[in-house]
Motif scaffolding. Structure first.
Motif, PDB file in Angstrom:
ATOM      1  N   PRO A 612       1.402   5.229  28.860  1.00 48.33           N
ATOM      2  CA  PRO A 612       1.691   6.246  27.846  1.00 48.33           C
ATOM      3  C   PRO A 612       0.756   6.108  26.655  1.00 48.33           C
ATOM      4  N   ALA A 613       0.584   7.186  25.930  1.00 39.03           N
ATOM      5  CA  ALA A 613      -0.185   7.116  24.692  1.00 39.03           C
ATOM      6  C   ALA A 613       0.492   6.152  23.735  1.00 39.03           C
ATOM      7  N   THR A 614      -0.312   5.401  22.999  1.00 39.57           N
ATOM      8  CA  THR A 614       0.240   4.444  22.053  1.00 39.57           C
ATOM      9  C   THR A 614       0.895   5.166  20.884  1.00 39.57           C
ATOM     10  N   SER A 615       2.074   4.684  20.522  1.00 45.55           N
ATOM     11  CA  SER A 615       2.776   5.214  19.364  1.00 45.55           C
ATOM     12  C   SER A 615       2.477   4.338  18.151  1.00 45.55           C
ATOM     13  N   TRP A 616       3.053   4.711  17.008  1.00 47.28           N
ATOM     14  CA  TRP A 616       2.887   3.909  15.806  1.00 47.28           C
ATOM     15  C   TRP A 616       3.431   2.502  16.008  1.00 47.28           C
ATOM     16  N   LEU A 617       4.526   2.385  16.740  1.00 48.41           N
ATOM     17  CA  LEU A 617       5.122   1.075  16.981  1.00 48.41           C
ATOM     18  C   LEU A 617       4.267   0.249  17.943  1.00 48.41           C
ATOM     19  N   HIS A 618       3.651   0.878  18.925  1.00 50.37           N
ATOM     20  CA  HIS A 618       2.742   0.163  19.820  1.00 50.37           C
ATOM     21  C   HIS A 618       1.657  -0.551  19.006  1.00 50.37           C
ATOM     22  N   SER A 619       1.010   0.185  18.136  1.00 56.19           N
ATOM     23  CA  SER A 619      -0.112  -0.370  17.377  1.00 56.19           C
ATOM     24  C   SER A 619       0.336  -1.491  16.453  1.00 56.19           C
ATOM     25  N   GLN A 620       1.511  -1.350  15.862  1.00 56.68           N
ATOM     26  CA  GLN A 620       1.998  -2.383  14.957  1.00 56.68           C
ATOM     27  C   GLN A 620       2.314  -3.677  15.714  1.00 56.68           C
ATOM     28  N   PHE A 621       2.901  -3.557  16.892  1.00 54.94           N
ATOM     29  CA  PHE A 621       3.304  -4.781  17.592  1.00 54.94           C
ATOM     30  C   PHE A 621       2.100  -5.534  18.138  1.00 54.94           C
ATOM     31  N   SER A 622       1.039  -4.849  18.522  1.00 60.06           N
ATOM     32  CA  SER A 622      -0.138  -5.566  19.020  1.00 60.06           C
ATOM     33  C   SER A 622      -0.749  -6.420  17.921  1.00 60.06           C
ATOM     34  N   VAL A 623      -0.672  -5.959  16.670  1.00 53.66           N
ATOM     35  CA  VAL A 623      -1.127  -6.777  15.543  1.00 53.66           C
ATOM     36  C   VAL A 623      -0.212  -7.987  15.389  1.00 53.66           C
ATOM     37  N   GLN A 624       1.064  -7.742  15.493  1.00 48.94           N
ATOM     38  CA  GLN A 624       2.052  -8.818  15.366  1.00 48.94           C
ATOM     39  C   GLN A 624       1.792  -9.924  16.379  1.00 48.94           C
ATOM     40  N   GLU A 625       1.506  -9.550  17.623  1.00 54.22           N
ATOM     41  CA  GLU A 625       1.218 -10.566  18.617  1.00 54.22           C
ATOM     42  C   GLU A 625      -0.088 -11.286  18.308  1.00 54.22           C
ATOM     43  N   GLY A 626      -1.075 -10.547  17.795  1.00 54.05           N
ATOM     44  CA  GLY A 626      -2.333 -11.181  17.435  1.00 54.05           C
ATOM     45  C   GLY A 626      -2.146 -12.265  16.383  1.00 54.05           C
ATOM     46  N   ILE A 627      -1.285 -11.994  15.401  1.00 51.29           N
ATOM     47  CA  ILE A 627      -0.979 -13.007  14.389  1.00 51.29           C
ATOM     48  C   ILE A 627      -0.328 -14.213  15.063  1.00 51.29           C
ATOM     49  N   ARG A 628       0.580 -13.937  15.977  1.00 50.08           N
ATOM     50  CA  ARG A 628       1.293 -15.021  16.666  1.00 50.08           C
ATOM     51  C   ARG A 628       0.349 -15.857  17.523  1.00 50.08           C
ATOM     52  N   GLN A 629      -0.747 -15.250  17.984  1.00 43.40           N
ATOM     53  CA  GLN A 629      -1.744 -15.977  18.763  1.00 43.40           C
ATOM     54  C   GLN A 629      -2.785 -16.652  17.871  1.00 43.40           C
ATOM     55  N   ASP A 630      -2.506 -16.672  16.575  1.00 36.04           N
ATOM     56  CA  ASP A 630      -3.386 -17.315  15.596  1.00 36.04           C
ATOM     57  C   ASP A 630      -4.739 -16.631  15.473  1.00 36.04           C
ATOM     58  N   SER A 631      -4.801 -15.354  15.737  1.00 36.29           N
ATOM     59  CA  SER A 631      -6.057 -14.632  15.559  1.00 36.29           C
ATOM     60  C   SER A 631      -6.112 -14.035  14.158  1.00 36.29           C
ATOM     61  N   ARG A 632      -7.317 -14.023  13.604  1.00 34.51           N
ATOM     62  CA  ARG A 632      -7.537 -13.329  12.332  1.00 34.51           C
ATOM     63  C   ARG A 632      -8.796 -12.466  12.438  1.00 34.51           C
ATOM     64  N   ARG A 633      -9.167 -12.126  13.655  1.00 36.90           N
ATOM     65  CA  ARG A 633     -10.309 -11.229  13.877  1.00 36.90           C
ATOM     66  C   ARG A 633      -9.752  -9.881  14.313  1.00 36.90           C
ATOM     67  N   VAL A 634      -9.733  -8.946  13.386  1.00 40.97           N
ATOM     68  CA  VAL A 634      -9.123  -7.652  13.679  1.00 40.97           C
ATOM     69  C   VAL A 634     -10.077  -6.822  14.525  1.00 40.97           C
ATOM     70  N   GLN A 635      -9.517  -6.177  15.543  1.00 42.16           N
ATOM     71  CA  GLN A 635     -10.331  -5.404  16.475  1.00 42.16           C
ATOM     72  C   GLN A 635      -9.679  -4.044  16.714  1.00 42.16           C
ATOM     73  N   LEU A 636     -10.476  -3.003  16.610  1.00 42.94           N
ATOM     74  CA  LEU A 636     -10.033  -1.652  16.940  1.00 42.94           C
ATOM     75  C   LEU A 636     -10.379  -1.405  18.396  1.00 42.94           C
ATOM     76  N   MET A 637      -9.363  -1.118  19.218  1.00 36.91           N
ATOM     77  CA  MET A 637      -9.591  -1.098  20.654  1.00 36.91           C
ATOM     78  C   MET A 637      -8.597  -0.168  21.332  1.00 36.91           C
ATOM     79  N   VAL A 638      -8.772  -0.024  22.625  1.00 36.68           N
ATOM     80  CA  VAL A 638      -7.863   0.768  23.453  1.00 36.68           C
ATOM     81  C   VAL A 638      -6.992  -0.190  24.245  1.00 36.68           C
ATOM     82  N   HIS A 639      -5.707   0.086  24.287  1.00 34.09           N
ATOM     83  CA  HIS A 639      -4.810  -0.768  25.069  1.00 34.09           C
ATOM     84  C   HIS A 639      -4.903  -0.400  26.549  1.00 34.09           C
ATOM     85  N   GLU A 640      -6.069  -0.683  27.083  1.00 34.76           N
ATOM     86  CA  GLU A 640      -6.303  -0.450  28.506  1.00 34.76           C
ATOM     87  C   GLU A 640      -7.537  -1.236  28.897  1.00 34.76           C
TER      88      GLU A 640
END
Length: 870
Positions: A612-640
């Protein structure tokens, strides 16, 4: 009798007499430390892996926009730079490798136990508990190797019977010590050591830093005891290395500069890979190089782009990358080369549909990025050979391709036969067994064979077809896999069994340092391309192609690093490659910009893969997981997997502007994100069972409060009281998977609200394949109230309502707003704490398949990171 902890080399004084020592070497001479076959010359371990990630977006990167401009070789003025005289002749200068007058030592007693252990004058020895060298079998039975012979800086250990016997060399330097296995005896029976490992266990005070110098050795232990293990006693690297480790003092009592000096010592003296063009690699140059490395990649952000033409690529760069000060551009194989897995083309064949002049256009684009302070990253696969490879499989199948064994054809076959009778040569074992036996990746398929110059794939191997004559039956064979035609073959024709990673690519044998090396040819192909394009990142996905022998993957990766002449980041699945020693230094070791996984902000259109197309909540949670994985390199990408941001996505997704704003906010927040905020995220985001990914009851939505401070609003999608609904999580190839209920309009849901009584929000969509639309739906909350929405929700569309709003909103399948729908509320549209009964009814009383998310909010959390932005 003991080993004196001082090593005298022809060109190096360690300072045993308490004098400051240095080495002056003429440029071009060998400055590697130690003698004989120093281990680890060009190796480095890597990490994690799941084969699906082969096509997955991976990360790690390198461009620090304004700071990302190349700085030559990154070292600044060198003590050992070459110069030219008036005639243009090169003149050598002196490169000084200095050590101070503090001594290190590591000595053993005649039972193989540590006797003294000192690094840089500090005694780190801890009274021993009886361990030392031991041999472990596959059942973890332990045999002490307490028969020890010491000669100079070498010791030979064995069990009481005298065999097997292992010889080690201890090298001591002012800032570190290293241990190298240099001989295994008896050399004629090494196969008998398969399944065994040799371990050295020693206790220490303080904190030690251990660097494996190749992948034939591993390290373990705890804060007071360290274990060094050699698990591949039956083999060596092609340079003769048998496994080595370097050890330095990494205690809290050590200043950062001391730790960095120790790391520089390891990098100088242990034969680890060095960037190309370094005429002098001493401590001063190393520290300067690391400083420039930090400046280049500090605060790095990235975008994964996709374009179908060069014009589109430049347009995206000018409209998206440059204005938003994105540090690095990442192109996946779908844009820059013709194929993901090499098949009809080579490994660095540039896609002329996007780059009409091929590599020349790609280099021009890389230059354009550099002119704008932007770094460049391409997605590579480890070097495999496709069945239609124009160099290695056209006409003649290259004989340097890795195989599991040879034999002969028992009976003649014609060009259409699909059953083959194979007589293996003496000593050829079952293909599946050769994988573990030879240290080959378990992701290698063994059902490919070569007869003459034809590649054939057989689905069934009957090894017991004729046990007396040792004949195997290979059946269900597909003929003419690749360029070369199916032919008739006489009995006695040679057959070669081949490995094919995941059934897609043939693989090179590990033949580095050998004459006419195929792996070296592929290394040169990759390395020279890397240098010509001027890439700022080394990436090798599909790592199984190089898992052809213990240590081969790291050996290849580290040598590839040596082709670079400027600071680069790197990634193999799960981590940076070990050659990136820069990332161990004090100012970089805790910098989460180098974490393998990105802190990604995703955007995806609805597609035929049923993503499905990503919603506002999709995009927010992927950032949340990135923080949890100790990443601080922000990336604009497609969830595919393998897909980048294209103009079609930016134009077609209704939330493009909002997601891009979220990305730019995280460009500011990520580099200074506070540990206290990270702890808050960790408290609500846990690791998913059986996965490296994370899940949560809450989606932390970034926003600002009335005071202008950044906040997280925890949004909770209520789950059924039965517990059957999964939490929100990230699935690697699909991005965020939101908790939801897949039901029909005849269902009454029993949900749990763990939070306070409050007004309700919801998202309701009609299944894409549903034939009915949802017309004038009524959402009823038992014992509370109901809401009727005036309008029609067609299959694929979304109906969204935010608590206490005056209208509901209707969106298409890609979150483009179609309009505001009027609502009628009866009673109070809110939910109590605890069990909540909700149903959705179609206004025409039809049964409609729907997907529901009923949402409540927890209290806002104000980010401590705000303090770093003032």
């Amino acid at each position: 009798m003991k080993i004196i902890g001082c090593l005298f080399l022809v060109w190096l004084l360690v300072g045993c007499g308490g004098e400051t020592s240095s080495t002056e070497t003429t440029l071009g001479t060998d400055t590697s430390a130690g003698s004989e076959n120093d281990a680890g010359s060009e190796e480095g371990t890597d990490s994690e892996d799941d084969t699906d990630s082969e096509e997955g977006i991976d990360s790690e990167d390198d461009t620090g926009s304004e700071e990302g401009a190349d700085s030559g070789d990154g070292t600044g003025p060198e003590e050992g730079a070459d110069s030219e005289n008036e005639d243009g002749d090169s003149t050598s200068t002196v490169c000084t490798l200095e050590q101070d007058d503090e001594t290190s030592e590591w000595t053993f007693d005649t039972a193989g136990k540590t006797l003294t252990f000192k690094i840089h004058g500090e005694d780190l020895f801890k009274s021993y508990d009886g361990a030392g060298f031991s041999l472990l079998d596959s059942d973890d039975n332990t045999t002490a190797l307490s028969n020890v012979v010491i000669s100079g800086n070498e010791l030979t250990v064995s069990a009481t019977g005298g065999l097997p016997r292992f010889t080690f060399r201890v090298d001591t330097y002012s800032r570190h010590v290293s241990l190298h296995m240099i001989k295994v005896e008896p050399a004629s029976n090494l196969d008998e050591l398969r399944g065994y490992s040799l371990e050295l266990r020693f206790r220490h005070t303080g904190t030690l830093g251990l660097e494996t110098l190749n992948d034939l050795v591993s390290i373990g232990g705890n804060t007071t005891t360290k274990t060094v293990a050699w698990s591949y006693l039956w083999t060596s690297l092609n340079d003769g290395s048998l496994g080595s480790v370097a050890i330095y003092n990494d205690s809290d009592s050590q200043a950062d500069t001391d730790v960095d000096s120790s790391l520089a010592s390891v990098w100088m003296f242990e034969g680890l890979p060095v960037p190309e063009g370094q005429t002098c690699w001493n401590e001063s140059n190393i520290i300067t190089w690391v400083d420039n490395y930090e400046k280049k990649f500090d605060g790095m952000s990235e975008v994964l782009l996709h374009a179908d033409s060069l014009e589109e690529l430049y347009a995206l760069t000018n409209s998206l990358v440059i204005p938003n000060k994105i540090s690095r551009v990442y192109l996946h194989t779908a844009t820059w080369k013709f194929e993901y897995w090499p098949n009809h083309y080579g490994r660095v064949q540039v896609n002329t549909d996007v780059f009409p002049k091929g590599e020349a256009d790609l280099i021009d684009y890389a230059d354009y990025l550099r002119e704008n302070g932007i770094m460049f990253h391409l997605h590579f696969l480890a070097p495999g050979i496709g069945p239609n490879d124009p160099v290695y499989a056209d006409g003649t199948i290259d004989r340097r391709i890795l195989g599991w064994g040879n034999g002969t054809l028992v009976a003649a076959i014609d060009s259409e036969d699909t059953t083959i009778y194979f007589h293996p040569d003496e000593g050829v074992g079952l293909p599946e067994d050769t994988i573990a036996y030879n240290g080959v990746s378990a992701n290698m398929d063994t059902n490919w064979v070569r007869i003459g110059e034809e590649l054939i794939e057989c689905q069934t191997f009957d090894y017991d077809y004729d046990e007396v004559e040792n004949i195997w039956e290979l059946s269900d064979c597909s003929r003419q896999i690749g360029l070369n035609p199916a032919l008739a073959y006489e009995a006695g024709t040679e057959i070669a069994g081949l490995y094919a990673v995941l059934g897609r690519n043939l693989v090179p044998a590990y033949d580095l340092d050998q004459p006419n090396s195929l792996m070296q040819e592929l290394l040169d192909e990759y390395g020279s391309f890397l240098a010509r394009v001027g890439l700022d990142h080394i990436h090798l996905d599909g790592r199984h192609t190089l898992d052809v022998a213990p240590g081969a993957l790291r050996d290849f990766q580290n040598r590839l690093y040596s082709y670079t002449n400027k600071p680069v980041t790197s990634s193999t699945v799960g981590s940076s490659i070990d050659a990136n020693m820069e990332q161990r230094f004090s100012q970089l070791r805790d910098n989460k910009v180098y974490t393998y996984n990105p802190l990604d902000v995703g955007l995806r259109l609805n597609n035929d893969k049923k993503y499905p197309a990503t919603s506002w909540l999709h995009s927010q949670f992927s950032v949340q997981e990135g923080i949890r994985q100790d990443s601080r390199r922000v990336q604009l990408m497609v969830h595919e997997s393998g897909v980048g941001i294209s103009q079609d996505i930016l134009d077609g997704h209704g939330l493009s502007a909002e997601v891009l704003e979220l990305f730019t906010e995280w460009q500011v927040l990520a580099p200074v994100f506070d540990d206290e905020d990270a702890e808050y995220v960790a408290n609500v985001t846990t690791q998913k069972s059986g996965s490296v990914r994370f899940e949560s009851e809450y989606i932390l939505v970034l926003n600002k409060n009335s005071a202008g401070n950044y906040i997280f609003t925890p949004r909770h999608i209520m789950g059924q009281t039965s517990g059957e609904d999964e939490l929100t999580y990230v699935w690697q190839e699909k991005g965020t998977v939101l908790r939801q209920q897949v039901v029909d309009t005849s269902t009454t849901l029993s949900l749990t609200n763990p939070l306070n009584e409050q007004a309700l929000s919801y998202v309701i969509s009609v299944d894409h394949e549903e034939s009915n639309s949802l017309v004038n739906p009524t959402i009823s909350i038992a014992d509370s109230g109901s809401m009727t929405v005036s309008g029609t929700v067609a299959p694929g569309q979304y109906l969204q309502y935010e608590a206490s709003s005056a209208t509901a909103q209707l969106f298409d399948e890609n979150w483009n707003l179609l309009g505001n729908l009027s609502i009628t509320v009866n009673g109070v549209f809110s939910v109590n704490t605890g069990t909540v009964m909700i149903n959705v009814v179609d206004g025409d009383a039809k049964n409609v398949a729907i997907e529901t998310q009923f949402i409540v909010n927890d209290d806002d959390y104000v980010l401590k990171t705000n303090e770093h932005l003032q």
